[in-house]
Motif scaffolding. Structure first.
Motif, PDB file in Angstrom:
ATOM      1  N   UNK A 174      45.876   1.301-111.904  1.00 18.70           N
ATOM      2  CA  UNK A 174      45.275   2.535-112.412  1.00 18.70           C
ATOM      3  C   UNK A 174      43.881   2.260-112.967  1.00 18.70           C
ATOM      4  N   UNK A 175      43.093   3.300-113.142  1.00 18.44           N
ATOM      5  CA  UNK A 175      41.791   3.143-113.774  1.00 18.44           C
ATOM      6  C   UNK A 175      41.970   2.440-115.113  1.00 18.44           C
ATOM      7  N   UNK A 176      41.150   1.411-115.341  1.00 20.13           N
ATOM      8  CA  UNK A 176      41.323   0.550-116.502  1.00 20.13           C
ATOM      9  C   UNK A 176      40.121   0.674-117.436  1.00 20.13           C
ATOM     10  N   UNK A 177      40.306   1.168-118.669  1.00 18.74           N
ATOM     11  CA  UNK A 177      39.184   1.174-119.605  1.00 18.74           C
ATOM     12  C   UNK A 177      38.660  -0.242-119.813  1.00 18.74           C
ATOM     13  N   UNK A 178      37.364  -0.410-119.784  1.00 17.90           N
ATOM     14  CA  UNK A 178      36.791  -1.742-119.971  1.00 17.90           C
ATOM     15  C   UNK A 178      37.232  -2.341-121.300  1.00 17.90           C
ATOM     16  N   UNK A 179      37.418  -1.502-122.304  1.00  7.12           N
ATOM     17  CA  UNK A 179      37.833  -1.975-123.626  1.00  7.12           C
ATOM     18  C   UNK A 179      39.223  -2.598-123.619  1.00  7.12           C
ATOM     19  N   UNK A 180      40.000  -2.353-122.561  1.00  3.98           N
ATOM     20  CA  UNK A 180      41.363  -2.868-122.496  1.00  3.98           C
ATOM     21  C   UNK A 180      41.452  -4.256-121.858  1.00  3.98           C
ATOM     22  N   UNK A 181      40.331  -4.787-121.390  1.00  3.66           N
ATOM     23  CA  UNK A 181      40.351  -6.138-120.845  1.00  3.66           C
ATOM     24  C   UNK A 181      40.629  -7.140-121.967  1.00  3.66           C
ATOM     25  N   UNK A 182      41.033  -8.345-121.586  1.00  5.38           N
ATOM     26  CA  UNK A 182      41.294  -9.360-122.598  1.00  5.38           C
ATOM     27  C   UNK A 182      40.008  -9.650-123.365  1.00  5.38           C
ATOM     28  N   UNK A 183      40.152 -10.080-124.607  1.00  3.62           N
ATOM     29  CA  UNK A 183      39.010 -10.189-125.514  1.00  3.62           C
ATOM     30  C   UNK A 183      37.917 -11.106-124.979  1.00  3.62           C
ATOM     31  N   UNK A 184      38.286 -12.166-124.260  1.00  2.00           N
ATOM     32  CA  UNK A 184      37.282 -13.090-123.738  1.00  2.00           C
ATOM     33  C   UNK A 184      36.353 -12.409-122.742  1.00  2.00           C
ATOM     34  N   UNK A 185      36.861 -11.380-122.050  1.00  2.00           N
ATOM     35  CA  UNK A 185      36.031 -10.653-121.100  1.00  2.00           C
ATOM     36  C   UNK A 185      35.040  -9.718-121.792  1.00  2.00           C
ATOM     37  N   UNK A 186      35.290  -9.462-123.071  1.00  2.00           N
ATOM     38  CA  UNK A 186      34.401  -8.582-123.830  1.00  2.00           C
ATOM     39  C   UNK A 186      33.323  -9.359-124.581  1.00  2.00           C
ATOM     40  N   UNK A 187      33.290 -10.672-124.360  1.00  2.00           N
ATOM     41  CA  UNK A 187      32.237 -11.495-124.940  1.00  2.00           C
ATOM     42  C   UNK A 187      30.930 -11.304-124.167  1.00  2.00           C
ATOM     43  N   UNK A 188      29.855 -11.800-124.743  1.00  2.00           N
ATOM     44  CA  UNK A 188      28.549 -11.796-124.071  1.00  2.00           C
ATOM     45  C   UNK A 188      28.681 -12.549-122.743  1.00  2.00           C
ATOM     46  N   UNK A 189      28.246 -11.949-121.620  1.00  2.00           N
ATOM     47  CA  UNK A 189      28.358 -12.637-120.322  1.00  2.00           C
ATOM     48  C   UNK A 189      27.648 -13.979-120.265  1.00  2.00           C
ATOM     49  N   UNK A 190      26.739 -14.231-121.195  1.00  2.00           N
ATOM     50  CA  UNK A 190      26.056 -15.518-121.230  1.00  2.00           C
ATOM     51  C   UNK A 190      26.757 -16.523-122.134  1.00  2.00           C
ATOM     52  N   UNK A 191      27.834 -16.116-122.772  1.00  2.00           N
ATOM     53  CA  UNK A 191      28.538 -17.010-123.686  1.00  2.00           C
ATOM     54  C   UNK A 191      29.371 -18.036-122.921  1.00  2.00           C
ATOM     55  N   UNK A 192      29.649 -19.149-123.570  1.00  2.00           N
ATOM     56  CA  UNK A 192      30.462 -20.195-122.951  1.00  2.00           C
ATOM     57  C   UNK A 192      31.876 -19.696-122.675  1.00  2.00           C
ATOM     58  N   UNK A 193      32.413 -18.907-123.587  1.00  2.00           N
ATOM     59  CA  UNK A 193      33.775 -18.412-123.426  1.00  2.00           C
ATOM     60  C   UNK A 193      33.883 -17.556-122.165  1.00  2.00           C
ATOM     61  N   UNK A 194      32.976 -16.619-122.002  1.00  2.00           N
ATOM     62  CA  UNK A 194      32.996 -15.723-120.845  1.00  2.00           C
ATOM     63  C   UNK A 194      32.873 -16.522-119.541  1.00  2.00           C
ATOM     64  N   UNK A 195      31.912 -17.412-119.496  1.00  2.00           N
ATOM     65  CA  UNK A 195      31.683 -18.191-118.272  1.00  2.00           C
ATOM     66  C   UNK A 195      32.874 -19.093-117.956  1.00  2.00           C
ATOM     67  N   UNK A 196      33.449 -19.692-118.989  1.00  2.00           N
ATOM     68  CA  UNK A 196      34.593 -20.583-118.759  1.00  2.00           C
ATOM     69  C   UNK A 196      35.775 -19.812-118.197  1.00  2.00           C
ATOM     70  N   UNK A 197      36.033 -18.611-118.752  1.00  2.00           N
ATOM     71  CA  UNK A 197      37.172 -17.845-118.262  1.00  2.00           C
ATOM     72  C   UNK A 197      36.932 -17.370-116.840  1.00  2.00           C
ATOM     73  N   UNK A 198      35.725 -16.930-116.516  1.00  2.00           N
ATOM     74  CA  UNK A 198      35.423 -16.513-115.151  1.00  2.00           C
ATOM     75  C   UNK A 198      35.611 -17.672-114.176  1.00  2.00           C
ATOM     76  N   UNK A 199      35.153 -18.852-114.562  1.00  2.00           N
ATOM     77  CA  UNK A 199      35.349 -20.025-113.701  1.00  2.00           C
ATOM     78  C   UNK A 199      36.833 -20.324-113.548  1.00  2.00           C
ATOM     79  N   UNK A 200      37.608 -20.149-114.635  1.00  2.00           N
ATOM     80  CA  UNK A 200      39.045 -20.382-114.565  1.00  2.00           C
ATOM     81  C   UNK A 200      39.734 -19.411-113.630  1.00  2.00           C
ATOM     82  N   UNK A 201      39.313 -18.148-113.645  1.00  2.00           N
ATOM     83  CA  UNK A 201      39.906 -17.158-112.747  1.00  2.00           C
ATOM     84  C   UNK A 201      39.595 -17.491-111.291  1.00  2.00           C
ATOM     85  N   UNK A 202      38.391 -17.963-111.037  1.00  2.00           N
ATOM     86  CA  UNK A 202      38.031 -18.332-109.657  1.00  2.00           C
ATOM     87  C   UNK A 202      38.880 -19.504-109.159  1.00  2.00           C
TER      88      UNK A 202
END
Length: 483
Positions: A174-202
């Motif tokens: 279903x349509x997913x509010x962006x605010x409902x994503x896990x907290x790490x996805x709501x970090x600054x896209x340039x942050x280490x946390x965000x980049x690490x999680x994206x790399x982990x998903x890949x």
């Protein structure tokens, strides 16, 4: 030689327990099972080591091996740096994992199943030529979102946090509010946390396949999208092998709450429990509002209460979420006396599977952790959704908008659910025609869940495909040897 499948679970009760249910199924199929563990004490959750010990003692046919402890391990605490610390911990254990797997007889390891958040172990399995599969303890809808996240936002676009409650359109959910994503996805896209999680998903895409704790009919749209290369190209095979739910506690000493339930009318009790980690502990104010709402509803209830979170967020003082709560202080004055007989408050823990399957349980107020959702579904109990952390907000969307197995407790997103909302939603589920329709849908899913693991059922068939595919991937040239 007996084929051995090695399991590498994550450091969380919610990930460990369903993987151990998977171990039982592998044993039934004639495989040897070895569980390799990072020292459970590495995580702040003091309940986790006790769960590991209890389950290991109950499975004498499974070989459990704890890797040697690191000299200076990173502290894994539930804060904004959790993902970075967890990935670091897994990566630093890779040399111990490599040594252990390399010490096993050549060719004996048929495949390895790795918890999805421990994907750093892929570096070891690649070196040793061991076919590796991911175990995804959440649902297919969340997996579909996760696999699409790395490509849904491009550089220069607003961050997910900036999008707020604007909806994201993912295939299969279903349509997913962006605010409902896990907290790490709501970090600054340039942050280490965000980049690490994206790399982990890949990295999930590097596995031979992904085993998901769900069953096909419960999440037909997400399962369809995951199996459609036109929608989601280049993803590995997905095997829906759930529901992997712990058995009821037969043979164990009967918990006092079950004796109390025995005395209650059928489907008359509202059960409230918010998970097994400290993040599920409510504030003093919230506990009081829950109590007032339950009292005003007039319905019977069984409520698992934990102590509120500490005032300090000092990472060097991890919160003991098993601390004994002082109910007289936490709950409104006279509440326990006024509701005596109609309600029962249990400190810290209750045997949830047994409670949900009891004939007296009529509704489940839940934090929407996926294990709890599956336990509610298999028991045929409608749910009141109160998400708190991790992917639970995403689960809430699926439960309410897609499966129709729950209703939302309004106010959780603002951090406080009012007593009037608790009362209203309890009455809705327990008294209204809408509640009956909700109950009927959950019952239908419960019946489908019971069929999924029978011969010819969707999960039994998916598991058979996994075993067959694992046989094909374990070719002679992939027999592992030490480097």
């Amino acid at each position: 030689m007996t084929k051995t499948i090695v399991l590498y679970p994550g450091l969380a009760v919610s990930h460990f327990v369903p993987m151990m249910q998977l171990a039982d199924v592998l044993l039934e199929e004639g495989y040897a099972v070895t569980v390799v563990l990072i020292d459970p004490a590495m995580k702040e959750d003091i309940a986790f080591p006790a769960v590991v010990r209890r389950i290991a003692a109950s499975k004498p046919a499974v070989a459990f091996h704890t890797l040697p402890r690191l000299e200076d391990p990173p502290r894994v605490t539930h804060d904004s740096q959790f993902v970075l610390r967890y990935y670091d911990l897994v990566n630093r254990y890779n040399h111990h994992l490599h040594s252990f797997l390399g010490s096993m007889p050549p060719g004996s390891v048929h495949a390895m199943i790795v918890d999805a958040i421990s994907q750093g172990a892929l570096d070891v399995t690649k070196k040793l030529g061991i076919p590796v599969y991911m175990f995804f303890a959440a649902n297919a809808s969340t997996l579909a979102v996760f696999l699409q996240l790395p490509s849904i936002r491009t550089v220069g676009q607003p961050s997910f946090r900036e999008l707020g409650d604007n909806s994201l359109d993912f295939h299969g959910v279903p349509l997913m509010p962006a605010s409902h994503l896990i907290s790490e996805m709501l970090e600054d896209p340039e942050s280490e946390v965000y980049k690490a999680l994206m790399d982990g998903l890949r990295r999930i895409l590097e596995a031979e396949g992904v085993l998901v704790n769900t069953f096909a009919s419960l999440e037909a749209r997400a399962v369809g999208a995951l199996g459609d290369p036109r929608r989601l190209p280049a993803i590995p095979s997905v095997y829906c092998v759930g529901p992997l739910v712990a058995d009821a506690g037969e043979g164990k000493e009967k918990h006092k709450c079950l004796a109390w339930l025995d005395e209650q009318p059928e489907r008359s009790v509202v059960y409230l429990c918010f998970g097994s980690v400290g993040a599920g502990n409510h504030s003093n104010e919230q506990l009081k509002k829950i109590a007032v709402g339950l009292e005003q509803s007039g319905h019977r209830f069984l409520w698992v209460v934990r102590a509120p979170p500490p005032l300090s967020d000092d990472p060097e003082r991890p919160f003991n979420h098993c601390a004994d709560p002082d109910l007289d202080t936490l709950l409104p004055e006279g509440f326990l006396e006024r509701t005596n007989g109609r309600g029962l408050v249990v400190k810290i823990w209750a045997p949830q599977v047994d409670v949900l399957r009891h004939r007296a349980t009529g509704a489940f107020v839940t934090h929407c952790g996926w294990n709890s959702v599956l336990e509610g579904v298999t028991a045929g109990v409608p749910m009141l959704c109160w998400p708190l952390y991790a992917e639970q907000k995403m689960n809430k969307v699926f439960m309410v908008e897609e499966a129709g197995i729950g209703v939302e407790m309004v106010g959780w997103q603002e951090g406080l659910v009012e007593a009037e909302e608790v009362e209203a939603k309890v009455r809705l589920v327990m008294e209204s025609a809408d509640g009956e329709r909700l109950r009927a849908r959950v019952k239908a899913h419960s019946e489908a869940a019971a069929v999924a693991w029978k011969d010819g059922g969707s999960s039994r068939s998916a598991f058979g495909r996994f075993l067959s595919d694992a046989d094909e991937h374990m070719t002679p040239e992939r027999t592992h040897v030490l480097d």
